[in-house]
Write a protein that holds these residues in place. Structure first.
Motif, mmCIF file in Angstrom:
data_model
loop_
_atom_site.group_PDB
_atom_site.id
_atom_site.type_symbol
_atom_site.label_atom_id
_atom_site.label_comp_id
_atom_site.label_asym_id
_atom_site.label_seq_id
_atom_site.Cartn_x
_atom_site.Cartn_y
_atom_site.Cartn_z
ATOM 1 N N ALA A 72 35.826 -78.811 126.460
ATOM 2 C CA ALA A 72 36.403 -78.619 125.348
ATOM 3 C C ALA A 72 35.401 -79.783 124.186
ATOM 4 C CB ALA A 72 38.002 -79.602 125.016
ATOM 5 N N GLY A 73 35.353 -79.487 122.684
ATOM 6 C CA GLY A 73 34.515 -79.281 122.284
ATOM 7 C C GLY A 73 33.397 -80.237 122.011
ATOM 8 N N MET A 74 32.808 -79.176 123.406
ATOM 9 C CA MET A 74 31.432 -79.525 123.595
ATOM 10 C C MET A 74 30.266 -78.131 122.893
ATOM 11 S SD MET A 74 31.150 -81.480 127.579
ATOM 12 C CE MET A 74 29.609 -81.440 127.214
ATOM 13 N N ASP A 75 29.141 -78.785 122.711
ATOM 14 C CA ASP A 75 28.387 -77.343 122.300
ATOM 15 C C ASP A 75 28.161 -76.641 123.651
ATOM 16 O OD1 ASP A 75 28.120 -77.988 119.420
ATOM 17 O OD2 ASP A 75 26.742 -79.307 119.969
ATOM 18 N N GLU A 76 27.232 -75.686 122.794
ATOM 19 C CA GLU A 76 26.362 -74.547 124.064
ATOM 20 C C GLU A 76 25.419 -75.356 125.033
ATOM 21 O OE1 GLU A 76 24.193 -70.493 124.931
ATOM 22 O OE2 GLU A 76 24.374 -70.964 122.778
ATOM 23 N N PHE A 77 25.055 -76.711 124.449
ATOM 24 C CA PHE A 77 23.629 -77.124 124.833
ATOM 25 C C PHE A 77 24.113 -78.266 124.282
ATOM 26 C CE2 PHE A 77 21.435 -73.183 124.015
ATOM 27 C CZ PHE A 77 21.317 -72.764 125.078
ATOM 28 N N PRO A 78 24.783 -78.981 125.539
ATOM 29 C CA PRO A 78 25.810 -80.434 124.456
ATOM 30 C C PRO A 78 24.892 -81.250 124.836
ATOM 31 C CG PRO A 78 25.692 -80.034 126.885
ATOM 32 C CD PRO A 78 25.568 -78.886 126.799
ATOM 33 N N ASP A 79 25.019 -83.041 124.213
ATOM 34 C CA ASP A 79 24.209 -83.760 123.689
ATOM 35 C C ASP A 79 25.086 -84.963 124.333
ATOM 36 O OD1 ASP A 79 22.992 -85.343 122.730
ATOM 37 O OD2 ASP A 79 22.897 -85.902 121.259
ATOM 38 N N PRO A 80 23.932 -85.448 126.087
ATOM 39 C CA PRO A 80 25.443 -86.626 126.810
ATOM 40 C C PRO A 80 24.598 -87.551 126.057
ATOM 41 C CG PRO A 80 22.963 -85.016 128.249
ATOM 42 C CD PRO A 80 23.123 -84.530 126.151
ATOM 43 N N SER A 81 24.061 -87.915 125.718
ATOM 44 C CA SER A 81 23.827 -89.312 124.585
ATOM 45 C C SER A 81 25.025 -89.563 123.576
ATOM 46 C CB SER A 81 22.799 -88.950 123.614
ATOM 47 O OG SER A 81 22.331 -88.223 123.410
ATOM 48 N N ARG A 82 24.995 -88.164 122.527
ATOM 49 C CA ARG A 82 26.678 -88.337 121.988
ATOM 50 C C ARG A 82 27.575 -88.476 122.781
ATOM 51 N NH1 ARG A 82 27.708 -83.032 119.671
ATOM 52 N NH2 ARG A 82 28.394 -82.674 121.932
ATOM 53 N N ASP A 83 28.029 -88.377 123.678
ATOM 54 C CA ASP A 83 29.258 -88.014 124.639
ATOM 55 C C ASP A 83 29.370 -89.588 124.811
ATOM 56 O OD1 ASP A 83 29.789 -85.573 124.351
ATOM 57 O OD2 ASP A 83 28.777 -84.901 126.013
ATOM 58 N N MET A 84 28.299 -90.191 125.602
ATOM 59 C CA MET A 84 28.227 -91.404 126.144
ATOM 60 C C MET A 84 28.558 -92.540 124.976
ATOM 61 S SD MET A 84 28.798 -91.315 128.895
ATOM 62 C CE MET A 84 28.214 -93.139 129.567
ATOM 63 N N ARG A 85 28.084 -92.063 123.696
ATOM 64 C CA ARG A 85 28.545 -93.026 122.584
ATOM 65 C C ARG A 85 30.134 -93.198 122.289
ATOM 66 N NH1 ARG A 85 23.937 -90.927 120.314
ATOM 67 N NH2 ARG A 85 24.762 -89.456 119.221
ATOM 68 N N ALA A 86 29.601 -92.034 122.737
ATOM 69 C CA ALA A 86 32.044 -91.324 122.517
ATOM 70 C C ALA A 86 32.604 -92.593 123.359
ATOM 71 C CB ALA A 86 32.557 -89.940 122.181
ATOM 72 N N ILE A 87 32.523 -92.623 124.581
ATOM 73 C CA ILE A 87 32.814 -93.098 125.342
ATOM 74 C C ILE A 87 32.815 -94.754 125.372
ATOM 75 C CG2 ILE A 87 32.690 -93.815 128.291
ATOM 76 C CD1 ILE A 87 32.486 -90.311 128.030
ATOM 77 N N ASN A 88 31.448 -94.612 125.688
ATOM 78 C CA ASN A 88 31.327 -96.175 125.189
ATOM 79 C C ASN A 88 32.079 -97.558 124.182
ATOM 80 O OD1 ASN A 88 29.672 -96.212 127.030
ATOM 81 N ND2 ASN A 88 27.266 -96.221 125.523
#
Length: 266
Positions: A72-88
């Motif tokens: 949910a909310g991810m692009d077709e080619f997600p950016d893992p570093s962006r997701d980790m920044r949000a988690i962190n």
């Protein structure tokens, strides 16, 4: 919030209980759940009313880790570093929270879920609880603060053992390693945690916040740096009214009533 929410929030007095609410997936954390945690931790940090936080899970599990199927909310080619920044950011808000935090664990706590529990100040578990640093089974490395927390809590070799092998360990072993503060029976854990949270919430908020910060940072400092930090913290404590209240209560042989307020009385 309603029972349909991924995060249930309940306030009783000055205690806030946060319940991860996806029991059908053993409360695996989605992007929406990370965001909800971030928001409520921010509210606690700046609201000034809540003085203790309990983090738990619904339906007989604490948290089975991050939901790797959640897109949910991810692009077709997600950016893992962006997701980790949000988690962190969520993990740091829990770590930096000035009020005491308690993880109430029943059932499984794995991966990111276990590290969220370890990110709390105190961990209360049931005998049925199970713990696993599951990351290597998924070809992943530690996250959610596990690489910082585990060596400090159990030492480097035990941290490597838990991380490399990703074995599921019992509540009894976790307690023996210092990863669980108390083990309570399933039918008694709610009352135990409620009483503990009330006790913490009635403590001196400024002093507890200073002590928490000193302990969290203490292992990263030299003795000289630790003493300087302690002196700064004690100066802050002595500027508030709670110290005067503590001495007055001692003199009058009564329980103190701490408010966290500042400045002279009268």
């Amino acid at each position: 919030m309603t029972d349909d929410s991924v995060l249930l929030i309940e306030d009783v007095g000055n205690v806030r209980t946060l319940t991860l609410n996806r029991p059908h997936r053993k409360n695996a954390i989605t992007n929406a759940m990370w965001a909800a945690l971030r928001d409520t931790l921010h509210e606690v940090a700046f609201g000034g009313r809540i003085r203790a936080v309990v983090l738990t899970g619904a339906g007989g599990a604490f948290c089975s880790g991050a939901d790797i199927s959640d897109t949910a909310g991810m692009d077709e080619f997600p950016d893992p570093s962006r997701d980790m920044r949000a988690i962190n950011e969520t993990v740091l808000r829990l770590h930096d929270l000035q009020v005491p935090t308690i993880a109430k664990v029943d059932g499984v706590a794995a991966g990111a879920g276990w590290n969220l529990a370890l990110g709390c100040d105190l961990v209360v578990a049931t005998p049925e609880s199970r713990f696993c640093q599951i990351f290597s089974r998924r070809a992943l490395s530690l996250d959610c603060g596990g690489s910082w927390l585990l060596p400090k809590l159990v030492g480097l070799q035990q941290a490597k053992r838990l991380a490399f092998l990703a074995d599921m360990i019992s509540a009894e072993e976790a307690h023996a390693l210092g990863l669980v503060t108390w083990i309570q029976p399933r039918d008694g854990i709610d009352k135990f945690v409620d009483d503990l949270a009330v006790r913490l919430a009635s403590g001196p908020p400024t002093a507890l916040a200073q002590t928490k910060a000193l302990l969290n940072g203490g292992t990263d400092h030299t003795m000289r740096e630790a003493l300087a930090n302690e002196a700064r913290a004690q100066t802050i404590n002595l500027s508030g009214r709670d110290v005067l209240e503590a001495f007055a209560a001692f003199s009058e042989k009564r329980d103190p009533v701490f408010t966290g307020t500042w400045g002279p009385t009268g």
